[in-house]
Motif scaffolding. Structure first.
Motif, PDB file in Angstrom:
ATOM      1  N   UNK A 198       5.274   0.265   8.176  1.00  0.00           N
ATOM      2  CA  UNK A 198       6.356   0.479   7.655  1.00  0.00           C
ATOM      3  C   UNK A 198       7.221  -1.192   7.624  1.00  0.00           C
ATOM      4  N   UNK A 199       6.711  -1.709   8.279  1.00  0.00           N
ATOM      5  CA  UNK A 199       8.035  -2.996   8.520  1.00  0.00           C
ATOM      6  C   UNK A 199       6.852  -3.772   6.810  1.00  0.00           C
ATOM      7  N   UNK A 200       5.928  -3.898   6.416  1.00  0.00           N
ATOM      8  CA  UNK A 200       5.049  -4.302   5.389  1.00  0.00           C
ATOM      9  C   UNK A 200       6.492  -3.835   4.344  1.00  0.00           C
ATOM     10  N   UNK A 243      -1.609  11.241   6.915  1.00  0.00           N
ATOM     11  CA  UNK A 243      -0.381  12.020   6.831  1.00  0.00           C
ATOM     12  C   UNK A 243       0.387  11.589   7.534  1.00  0.00           C
ATOM     13  N   UNK A 244       0.256  10.605   8.161  1.00  0.00           N
ATOM     14  CA  UNK A 244       1.680  10.205   8.498  1.00  0.00           C
ATOM     15  C   UNK A 244       2.641   8.758   8.641  1.00  0.00           C
ATOM     16  N   UNK A 245       2.038   8.672   7.420  1.00  0.00           N
ATOM     17  CA  UNK A 245       3.008   7.911   5.864  1.00  0.00           C
ATOM     18  C   UNK A 245       4.188   8.919   5.017  1.00  0.00           C
ATOM     19  N   UNK A 246       5.199   8.110   5.221  1.00  0.00           N
ATOM     20  CA  UNK A 246       6.445   9.194   4.412  1.00  0.00           C
ATOM     21  C   UNK A 246       5.292   8.504   2.555  1.00  0.00           C
ATOM     22  N   UNK A 247       5.650   9.431   1.373  1.00  0.00           N
ATOM     23  CA  UNK A 247       5.549   8.916   0.781  1.00  0.00           C
ATOM     24  C   UNK A 247       5.847   8.263  -0.046  1.00  0.00           C
ATOM     25  N   UNK A 248       7.551   7.833  -0.332  1.00  0.00           N
ATOM     26  CA  UNK A 248       7.668   6.825  -0.750  1.00  0.00           C
ATOM     27  C   UNK A 248       6.533   5.750   0.016  1.00  0.00           C
ATOM     28  N   UNK A 249       6.413   4.833   0.998  1.00  0.00           N
ATOM     29  CA  UNK A 249       5.330   3.770   1.811  1.00  0.00           C
ATOM     30  C   UNK A 249       4.252   4.449   1.071  1.00  0.00           C
TER      31      UNK A 249
END
Ligand SMILES: Nc1ncnc2c1ncn2[C@@H]1O[C@H](COP(=O)(O)OP(=O)(O)O)[C@@H](O)[C@H]1O
Ligand SMILES: [Mg+2]
Length: 279
Positions: free
Chosen positions: A263-265, A128-134
């Motif tokens: 997020x960087x990847x 739950x701590x990543x955006x749906x896009x990522x």
């Protein structure tokens, strides 16, 4: 069955371990660990004990005072983490052994166990701590990685290895799956590189991280040498494995580092996609 605190011989993140008799222990899961996950550990154990003789025998699944448990053979030994901490001068030898143990476990298997990719996707979906896009970038990236057919423990670290008089015994098969062994190695690397002991004074945490990182460097060097695999084959699993790890309970700092890594990847992948679209 009566469970007394004085019979407790160990504990981990998911369970407390009680001695039942001379040869059996009960792994009693904490409240909040889902029945599905416990049943998976029971099924995995039953299946893998027929393939390897270096895992504890699995006897029964039980329910005690509203909590589920699994009865295992007791392994009379000490976990490798304790062994390492109490004999730091031998840490390089143990780190090399870790690589050999890991490679020995990665036998080809056929079925009866979920795949690495299914597991990673299921875990990523639950983060739950990543955006749906990522999350979508991770899922698409995962699809083009190799399938593989090797046994992966997926929580392979010194705390899950018991050292007895004459051999090593591997415990805690809850997360086991079948796929590219490099994914399993990537997971061990991530735990060794970024894993933290949450509730400890700052100095101890720093010391622990220092030793873990040292173990990581020796472990991966040895593993690459004996497996004849390339570091690129391991590193390409870093993104999905790090993203999936965010499903677990992590300290705030470890969580922050993992989110940043993922997020960087994802940013790199998105930039590459945009660049190739523009040409
Ligand atoms: N079969 C066993 N025999 C002896 N000790 C065990 C056995 N299984 C677990 N333990 C002890 O309990 C600890 C936690 O067990 P583990 O299965 O790794 O739980 P968790 O899933 O919570 O990490 C281990 O590190 C070990 O010290
Ligand atoms: Mg464990």
């Amino acid at each position: 069955m009566e469970i007394k605190k004085e019979y407790m011989i160990g504990q981990g993140n998911t369970a407390e371990i009680y001695r039942l008799d001379d040869n059996k222990i009960l792994k009693l899961f904490r409240h909040g660990i889902s029945k599905e996950i416990i049943e998976r550990e029971y099924r995995n154990g039953n299946y893998i004990q027929n393939k390897l003789d270096c895992i504890p025998k699995v006897y029964d699944m039980v329910e005690i005072n509203d909590r589920l448990g699994i009865i295992y053979e007791e392994i009379k030994g000490t976990d490798m983490l304790k062994v390492m901490v109490t004999s730091l001068w031998k840490i390089n030898d143990y780190a090399k052994k870790l690589a050999h143990y890991h490679l020995d476990l990665q036998i080809p298997i056929i079925n009866n166990i979920c795949t690495v990719k299914e597991k990673l996707e299921e875990d990523v979906n639950a983060v739950d701590v990543l955006s749906n896009e990522n999350k979508e970038i991770v899922r698409k990236y995962l699809m083009q990685l190799p399938e593989g057919d090797e046994l992966c423990h997926f929580d392979f670290h010194p705390g899950n290895i018991m050292i007895t008089d004459n051999k090593a015994v591997f415990i805690d098969w809850m997360t086991a799956c079948r796929g590219d062994a490099c994914a399993d190695v990537a997971r061990t690397c991530i735990m060794l590189k970024y894993g933290e002991v949450a509730q400890a004074p700052w100095v101890l945490r720093k010391l622990f991280s220092f030793f873990q990182h040292h173990i990581y460097k020796i472990y991966i060097k040895e593993y690459l040498m004996i497996s004849k695999r390339n570091i690129e084959d391991i590193n390409r699993w870093e993104l999905p494995v790090a993203a999936a790890r965010l499903r677990e309970w992590l300290s705030d700092n470890e969580k922050r580092v993992m989110v940043q890594l993922v997020n960087e990847h994802c940013e790199k992948i998105a930039t590459n996609q945009n660049n190739s679209r523009n040409y």
